[in-house]
Motif scaffolding. Structure first.
Motif, PDB file in Angstrom:
ATOM      1  N   GLU A 140       0.193  -3.454  -7.912  1.00 38.43           N
ATOM      2  CA  GLU A 140       0.472  -3.271  -6.490  1.00 38.43           C
ATOM      3  C   GLU A 140       0.622  -1.789  -6.155  1.00 38.43           C
ATOM      4  N   GLY A 141      -0.118  -1.355  -5.157  1.00 37.36           N
ATOM      5  CA  GLY A 141      -0.029   0.029  -4.719  1.00 37.36           C
ATOM      6  C   GLY A 141      -0.588   1.040  -5.701  1.00 37.36           C
TER       7      GLY A 141
ATOM      8  N   LYS B 208      -6.083  -9.436   3.498  1.00 34.61           N
ATOM      9  CA  LYS B 208      -4.727  -9.530   4.011  1.00 34.61           C
ATOM     10  C   LYS B 208      -4.567 -10.807   4.832  1.00 34.61           C
TER      11      LYS B 208
ATOM     12  N   GLN C  24       0.804  -1.219   0.000  1.00 34.10           N
ATOM     13  CA  GLN C  24       0.000   0.000   0.000  1.00 34.10           C
ATOM     14  C   GLN C  24       0.841   1.276   0.000  1.00 34.10           C
ATOM     15  N   ASP C  25       2.127   1.173   0.376  1.00 37.53           N
ATOM     16  CA  ASP C  25       3.015   2.332   0.361  1.00 37.53           C
ATOM     17  C   ASP C  25       3.928   2.347  -0.858  1.00 37.53           C
TER      18      ASP C  25
ATOM     19  N   GLY D  12      -4.664  -6.726   1.188  1.00 36.66           N
ATOM     20  CA  GLY D  12      -4.401  -5.351   1.591  1.00 36.66           C
ATOM     21  C   GLY D  12      -5.033  -4.295   0.710  1.00 36.66           C
TER      22      GLY D  12
ATOM     23  N   GLU E 252      -2.395  -6.167  -4.761  1.00 37.17           N
ATOM     24  CA  GLU E 252      -2.029  -6.010  -3.360  1.00 37.17           C
ATOM     25  C   GLU E 252      -1.806  -4.534  -3.026  1.00 37.17           C
ATOM     26  N   GLY E 253      -2.493  -4.062  -1.997  1.00 34.80           N
ATOM     27  CA  GLY E 253      -2.320  -2.684  -1.556  1.00 34.80           C
ATOM     28  C   GLY E 253      -2.907  -1.645  -2.485  1.00 34.80           C
TER      29      GLY E 253
END
Length: 469
Positions: free
Chosen positions: A372-373, A434, A245-246, A413, A392-393
């Motif tokens: 992702e993200g 998650k 997520q970051d 996530g 993911e994220g």
């Protein structure tokens, strides 16, 4: 009371069915694949027509039609102007000549028009346009002969510009002077790309620009970002401790810390200005490096083969990419907000940390894509193929996932707050939270129940609906 409520419901339902918006949605939305593709096709043709209207057209015709057109206009204009001047100064004499000429043509003693005079008049009427056409073709031939004679001069000029644009300059010159000369040479390539010096120079100019873009990406370090993300997937390297997520913030920070490159900036500015002549059907675009380019709002790249291209950190905001082939493309950290990607092929594309907020991805192929993200907030993913995609994220808040294929997708996530899941289908391989691997069967059944309550459909290996429990 219940009858009144039923009447209100029936009235609202009838009004809905009679609404033009309802039938447009039913006929041309993603729910009707054939008409949806037709709608996209018509939209692309309309956008290309608008681009065509803005381009200069018919330069060759205007160049060779000037003199015949001037002669055709001056032929009748000179006698008419003479008669007008004589009529101003000698009106009675001109009027008398006109009456006499009228009696000669229409009077009882007017001579009959013989076949020889008629043939001469017809030959004159037919011969003048033919003479104009012959003159026009001769003018075109002469100009092309002169153009061929100028090719030798253009070739020498192109070779000099090519050498300077590639950086082949005297080492005795200062670094700043060499960069300035190289930047000037890069801007001079615009004329060769546009075909102003002949069509034979367009492909060499483009291949030179492609090679320079690859060298520029290595100098500024965008390829290093792709390597870092690949290492992150292998749980090693500088981004190994970054949660999914970051990842977007980490990619944006890496883009912010890239090296400066004045020559590369000039090359990307050239693409910004000459994009209609670069992203054409006849030009080879696949496997080209477009890192950090900025395209103007509404740039038209629809139906282009951009497979395996690199758009790391590129600004493609509101770009039209309908039906484009972006398979295996690198779009890490790219800005695709409000972009039009309907029916685009993004098979196994890398979109880690990309901004796809409000983007239109209806019926797009995102099978195995890396998101992702990524920011997919309020994105339109109706009918999209997200099978085995890595989300993911990712931020999917308020995203439209109606009818999307989420079989085997990785959503660990991911933010799915208020996402529209009506008609989306998933299976037992879809990771819906998650730590999905650590959940037992009862915990997974509880999550599956929440999804089905939200309108999603669980399917088996054959694609048939599967009851929960």
């Amino acid at each position: 009371m219940w009858g009144s409520a039923g009447t209100d419901m029936s009235w609202k339902k009838a009004r809905r069915y009679h609404s033009p918006a309802y039938w447009v949605d039913r006929l041309f939305s993603w729910r009707n694949p054939r008409l949806f593709r037709l709608r996209i096709w018509l939209r692309i043709r309309w956008l290309r027509f608008r681009v065509w209207l803005k381009e200069p057209k018919g330069t060759e015709v205007r160049q060779h039609v000037k003199r015949p057109l001037a002669l055709a206009l001056l032929g009748p204009a000179i006698p008419a102007l003479t008669i007008f001047v004589l009529w101003i100064f000698l009106p009675e004499q001109v009027a008398g000549v006109g009456r006499a000429f009228d009696r000669l043509l229409t009077g009882p003693d007017a001579p009959a028009l013989q076949w020889r005079e008629a043939a001469q008049l017809l030959l004159l009427l037919v011969g003048l346009p033919s003479a104009f056409m012959l003159w026009w073709f001769r003018d075109i031939h002469v100009n092309r002969t002169l153009e061929n004679q100028r090719k030798d001069v253009n070739l020498k000029e192109f070779q000099e510009i090519q050498a300077r644009a590639a950086g082949a300059l005297d080492d005795k010159l200062p670094q700043r002077a060499r960069e300035t000369m190289q930047i000037a040479a890069v801007h001079q390539l615009s004329g060769f790309l546009a075909g102003e010096y002949g069509a034979s120079f367009q492909r060499p100019a483009w291949e030179l620009l492609r090679a320079n873009l690859i060298a520029s990406s290595e100098r500024i370090g965008t390829r290093h970002i792709a390597d870092q993300i690949a290492a992150w997937h292998r749980n090693e390297g500088s981004l190994s401790g970054t949660p999914a997520q970051d990842l977007r913030a980490s990619v944006q920070e890496a883009l912010h810390n890239l090296n400066d490159d004045r020559v590369g900036d000039a090359e990307r500015a050239l693409i910004h200005d000459a994009w209609p002549r670069i992203f054409t059907k006849t030009r080879r675009l696949s496997q080209t490096c477009f890192d950090r380019i900025v395209l103007p709002r509404g740039a038209l790249l629809a139906s282009r083969d951009l497979s395996r291209c690199s758009f790391i950190g590129a600004n493609l905001r509101r770009a039209h990419l309908e039906g484009a082939d972006l398979g295996w493309a690198h779009l890490e950290g790219a800005n695709l907000a409000w972009a039009h990607l309907k029916s685009a092929d993004l098979y196994e594309a890398h979109l880690e940390g990309a901004d796809l907020g409000w983007a239109h991805l209806e019926v797009a192929n995102l099978c195995g894509a890396h998101l992702e993200g990524a920011n997919l907030r309020r994105a339109h993913l109706e009918g999209a193929n997200l099978a085995w995609a890595h989300l993911e994220g990712a931020d999917l808040g308020w995203a439209h996932l109606e009818g999307a294929n989420l079989i085997g997708a990785h959503l660990e996530g991911a933010n799915l707050r208020r996402a529209h899941l009506e008609g989306a289908y998933f299976d037992a391989n879809t990771a819906l939270g998650k730590g999905w691997d650590r959940l037992d069967d009862w915990q997974r059944i509880a999550v599956w129940q929440k999804w089905t309550d939200a309108g999603a459909i669980m399917v088996n290996a054959d694609g048939h609906p599967l009851p929960i429990g």
